[in-house]
Every structure is written in C-alpha cells, then in structure tokens.
Design a protein around this motif. Structure first.
Motif, PDB file in Angstrom:
ATOM      1  N   LEU A  81     -20.462  -2.096   1.983  1.00  0.00           N
ATOM      2  CA  LEU A  81     -21.208  -2.300   0.751  1.00  0.00           C
ATOM      3  C   LEU A  81     -22.587  -2.795   1.134  1.00  0.00           C
ATOM      4  CD1 LEU A  81     -21.159  -2.453  -2.352  1.00  0.00           C
ATOM      5  CD2 LEU A  81     -20.466  -4.815  -2.106  1.00  0.00           C
TER       6      LEU A  81
ATOM      7  N   ARG B  71     -32.040 -11.532  10.119  1.00  0.00           N
ATOM      8  CA  ARG B  71     -30.698 -10.972   9.880  1.00  0.00           C
ATOM      9  C   ARG B  71     -29.664 -11.921  10.452  1.00  0.00           C
ATOM     10  NH1 ARG B  71     -29.206  -4.849  11.240  1.00  0.00           N
ATOM     11  NH2 ARG B  71     -30.193  -4.712   9.196  1.00  0.00           N
TER      12      ARG B  71
ATOM     13  N   LEU C 202     -26.366  -3.769  -0.254  1.00  0.00           N
ATOM     14  CA  LEU C 202     -27.152  -4.103  -1.431  1.00  0.00           C
ATOM     15  C   LEU C 202     -28.570  -4.426  -0.983  1.00  0.00           C
ATOM     16  CD1 LEU C 202     -26.907  -4.667  -4.476  1.00  0.00           C
ATOM     17  CD2 LEU C 202     -26.352  -7.006  -3.902  1.00  0.00           C
TER      18      LEU C 202
ATOM     19  N   LEU D 104     -22.917  -9.443   6.571  1.00  0.00           N
ATOM     20  CA  LEU D 104     -24.294  -9.368   7.081  1.00  0.00           C
ATOM     21  C   LEU D 104     -25.256  -9.639   5.942  1.00  0.00           C
ATOM     22  CD1 LEU D 104     -25.803  -6.650   9.372  1.00  0.00           C
ATOM     23  CD2 LEU D 104     -26.881  -7.137   7.199  1.00  0.00           C
TER      24      LEU D 104
ATOM     25  N   SER E 206     -31.204  -1.049  -4.594  1.00  0.00           N
ATOM     26  CA  SER E 206     -30.238  -0.010  -4.267  1.00  0.00           C
ATOM     27  C   SER E 206     -28.880  -0.633  -3.983  1.00  0.00           C
ATOM     28  CB  SER E 206     -30.703   0.803  -3.053  1.00  0.00           C
ATOM     29  OG  SER E 206     -30.548   0.069  -1.874  1.00  0.00           O
TER      30      SER E 206
ATOM     31  N   GLN F  49     -37.149  -9.641  -0.010  1.00  0.00           N
ATOM     32  CA  GLN F  49     -36.126  -8.607   0.018  1.00  0.00           C
ATOM     33  C   GLN F  49     -34.810  -9.206   0.502  1.00  0.00           C
ATOM     34  OE1 GLN F  49     -36.110  -5.509   3.040  1.00  0.00           O
ATOM     35  NE2 GLN F  49     -35.977  -3.972   1.426  1.00  0.00           N
ATOM     36  N   LEU F  50     -33.749  -8.819  -0.150  1.00  0.00           N
ATOM     37  CA  LEU F  50     -32.418  -9.284   0.225  1.00  0.00           C
ATOM     38  C   LEU F  50     -31.537  -8.062   0.478  1.00  0.00           C
ATOM     39  CD1 LEU F  50     -30.043 -11.417   0.279  1.00  0.00           C
ATOM     40  CD2 LEU F  50     -29.828 -10.967  -2.164  1.00  0.00           C
ATOM     41  N   ASN F  51     -30.889  -8.037   1.617  1.00  0.00           N
ATOM     42  CA  ASN F  51     -29.880  -7.012   1.890  1.00  0.00           C
ATOM     43  C   ASN F  51     -28.575  -7.742   2.159  1.00  0.00           C
ATOM     44  OD1 ASN F  51     -32.450  -5.771   3.770  1.00  0.00           O
ATOM     45  ND2 ASN F  51     -31.626  -4.580   2.098  1.00  0.00           N
ATOM     46  N   PHE F  52     -27.527  -7.223   1.607  1.00  0.00           N
ATOM     47  CA  PHE F  52     -26.236  -7.852   1.816  1.00  0.00           C
ATOM     48  C   PHE F  52     -25.231  -6.761   2.151  1.00  0.00           C
ATOM     49  CE2 PHE F  52     -22.179  -9.516   0.048  1.00  0.00           C
ATOM     50  CZ  PHE F  52     -22.059 -10.604   0.906  1.00  0.00           C
ATOM     51  N   MET F  53     -24.462  -6.945   3.200  1.00  0.00           N
ATOM     52  CA  MET F  53     -23.508  -5.909   3.580  1.00  0.00           C
ATOM     53  C   MET F  53     -22.154  -6.538   3.913  1.00  0.00           C
ATOM     54  SD  MET F  53     -24.026  -2.875   6.338  1.00  0.00           S
ATOM     55  CE  MET F  53     -23.507  -3.640   7.848  1.00  0.00           C
TER      56      MET F  53
ATOM     57  N   ASP G 169     -29.586  -9.850   5.237  1.00  0.00           N
ATOM     58  CA  ASP G 169     -30.978  -9.733   5.671  1.00  0.00           C
ATOM     59  C   ASP G 169     -31.840 -10.440   4.629  1.00  0.00           C
ATOM     60  OD1 ASP G 169     -30.440  -8.171   7.845  1.00  0.00           O
ATOM     61  OD2 ASP G 169     -31.325  -6.339   7.042  1.00  0.00           O
ATOM     62  N   LEU G 170     -32.698 -11.323   5.091  1.00  0.00           N
ATOM     63  CA  LEU G 170     -33.623 -11.981   4.175  1.00  0.00           C
ATOM     64  C   LEU G 170     -35.032 -11.728   4.699  1.00  0.00           C
ATOM     65  CD1 LEU G 170     -31.704 -15.359   3.921  1.00  0.00           C
ATOM     66  CD2 LEU G 170     -31.973 -13.723   2.057  1.00  0.00           C
ATOM     67  N   GLY G 171     -35.847 -11.102   3.899  1.00  0.00           N
ATOM     68  CA  GLY G 171     -37.182 -10.773   4.362  1.00  0.00           C
ATOM     69  C   GLY G 171     -38.231 -10.982   3.287  1.00  0.00           C
TER      70      GLY G 171
END
Lengths: 182, 126
Positions: free
Chosen positions: B8, A156, B10, A163, A10, A175-179, A165-167
């Motif tokens: 943003l 996180r 992701l 920001l 997403s 899972q990677l989240n990047f903000m 998040d590596l999970g």
C-alpha cells in the motif's frame, strides 16, 4: 509561488504473486487539474544481481478511467491508459531510482499528465530487517504540468514491513509517503 | 507464500508555507534519532549465530541488497521442514541453514528456492 505548491495525492495498492510481477490499482489526483484511477501491471523485464547490489528494470501499463479539467472549469472524462518505465539500482548504502509514467485518453490519445521522478539516496548506517533502517533521499520530479523542477529532500525510515518517507520541497510543500507490505 | 507481497503506497503533498519549519525540525529529529539508534544496534552483537550447530549448510547468493531480501530469504527457508533455523549475512551474501539432525538439503532443491526469491544462486559453500 510555483506550481510545485499544488497538492498531489496518490494511493497505490499492489499485489505481487511473483517477484517479477506486480498487479495493482492506482488512484491519483491533482485538484482542479486531473484525477484518475487505473489498473497497473508491473513487469520486471530485467534484474541484475551483483555480489553486493541489485538493479531492476520494470515495464508498467494498465487501463483506467479519469478526468481532466480545463481552465474554464469544464472537464473531459473518459477511459485512459497509463504506461511507464521504472528502474532502480541499489547497494546497502546507495539507492537510485527512476520512474516515468504518463496517462492518456484512449479515444483522443491526449495527454492527461506525465511525470518523471528521479531519486538518489544514502544510508548512514547498515541495519537488518528487524531494525530501524534510515535513508536520506533527494527526490526530483519533472512534469510538463509543472513550470519548475521539484526537489524534495526526504528522510526515509523503515522498520520491518512499514516504510515512511517525509520530505519537504524547496518551495515549502511537504510530502508524505507511507507504505505497508504484507 | 513468501513470494506474495501486498503493498500500500500513499503519496500526499499536504503541507505548505509556515508549517514547513516545523516539518523540517521534525524530520531532522527523526533522522538523527534513527542514526543514533543505528549506532546503538551496530554496537550490539545480538546476532544469533548458528555456527556452533553441526548440521549447517551455507549458501552463497548474489543480489541481496536490502533488508527486505534478508527477511524474505529467512521466511522462505524456514518453510522447509528439514530447516531448524536460518541466518542471513548480508555482508558476506551468505544464507546459513541450520538443518535438523540427520537431514540434508541438496543443491538441486536449494537453487530453485533462491531463484524464486529473485536472487542469484552462486554456490553451496559448506
């Protein structure tokens, strides 16, 4: 191998002109299952400011356009709507978060997908905005499209406006989240 | 404007199977490095206190639960012409303003600024 191994992606772009309002664009896809792009309005319905904590409750809604694929590779593409609820409560040490979203086709009201995500996190040390902040977070994802509940232990890290998040979930999917905030 | 945020986000579920061990090792390394970094910054008394400056005003607030709130408060109050410097103490929930010599900032002006940040104004301490 459980359904939690299937890829989910997403991209969310949110602009907040006021602290109580977020407007944005969300594009999501689960290959061979569904894909969607929708506008999203996030409205802060209630905020609790406590001496050393803050709680928030948001209403989410927006129209969009998307497709759902069926087992025989046929797909339905139509206008959709996305609705959701989001709540969080955090101190400088403890972080809790809950978010439920679902997407349905406008015309048929058929469900495209739904998702409930719960998070609980802990900060091992306190840091300022200009220092590196770290959290350990357990993310839990429920969805009608997954057979099992997905648990994603996550680290996180955030520094200033960035920001990450590596999970890794218990079935082996990372899972990677990047903000980024501006 | 401080109230404006562009985010943003992701979210990618991208690695499966054999690579997970490497990812776990990487996560652990990152996490323990950050803890070590946290201990280091904790021991550094680098806070730029502005207590010694005479013309200061301390504002007690509620709801400042994350470093982002701290940053927003600093940025917002620094926009005020009569403010020379800002220090935010998240432990005590205090925003300390270093005002320019001969200037003042009334409670009536402070309240809406605090509210616009999404925080609750409690009182002006000093």
């Amino acid at each position: 191998m459980g359904t939690s191994h299937q890829k989910f992606q997403s991209l969310e772009l949110v602009y907040s002109p006021k602290y109580w309002l977020g407007t944005g664009l969300v594009t999501e896809r689960r290959p061979k299952s569904w894909e969607s792009t929708s506008l999203q309005i996030g409205y802060l319905a209630k905020r609790w400011n406590l001496p050393a904590a803050q709680g928030n409750f948001y209403l989410l809604a927006g129209p969009g356009y998307g497709s759902k694929f069926s087992a025989n590779d046929s797909k339905v593409t139509d206008l959709l709507y996305r609705i959701g609820l989001q709540g969080d409560f955090e101190t400088r040490r403890v972080y809790t978060f809950a978010k439920y979203t679902e997407q349905r086709f406008f015309n048929t009201n058929n469900l495209i997908n739904n998702r409930l995500e719960l998070r609980i996190g802990y900060a091992p040390y306190l840091a300022k905005f200009t220092e590196l902040n770290s959290w350990v977070i357990l993310k839990t994802v429920f969805s009608d499209e997954f057979k099992n509940i997905i648990y994603i232990p996550t680290v996180r890290l955030f520094y200033k406006n960035f920001l990450i998040d590596l999970g890794v979930d218990l079935d082996g999917g990372a899972q990677l989240n990047f903000m980024v905030r501006h | 404007m401080v109230g404006h945020n562009l985010i943003l986000w992701l979210d990618i579920n991208l690695i499966k199977g054999e690579k997970v061990k490497k990812v776990i090792i990487l996560l652990s390394a990152l996490f323990f490095s950050s803890i070590s970094y946290g201990e280091t910054i904790k021991s550094m008394s680098s806070d730029k206190k502005i207590e010694s400056v005479k013309n200061i005003k301390k504002i007690k607030v509620h709801g400042m639960a994350c470093p982002l709130c701290q940053s927003k408060a600093e940025k917002k109050f620094k926009e005020i012409p009569s403010v020379n410097g800002v220090d935010v103490d998240m432990e005590k929930m205090l925003i300390t303003l270093n005002l320019k010599k001969g200037t003042d900032l009334s409670t009536e002006k402070i309240k809406p600024i605090v509210t616009s940040l999404g925080l609750t104004f409690v009182k002006v301490v000093k």
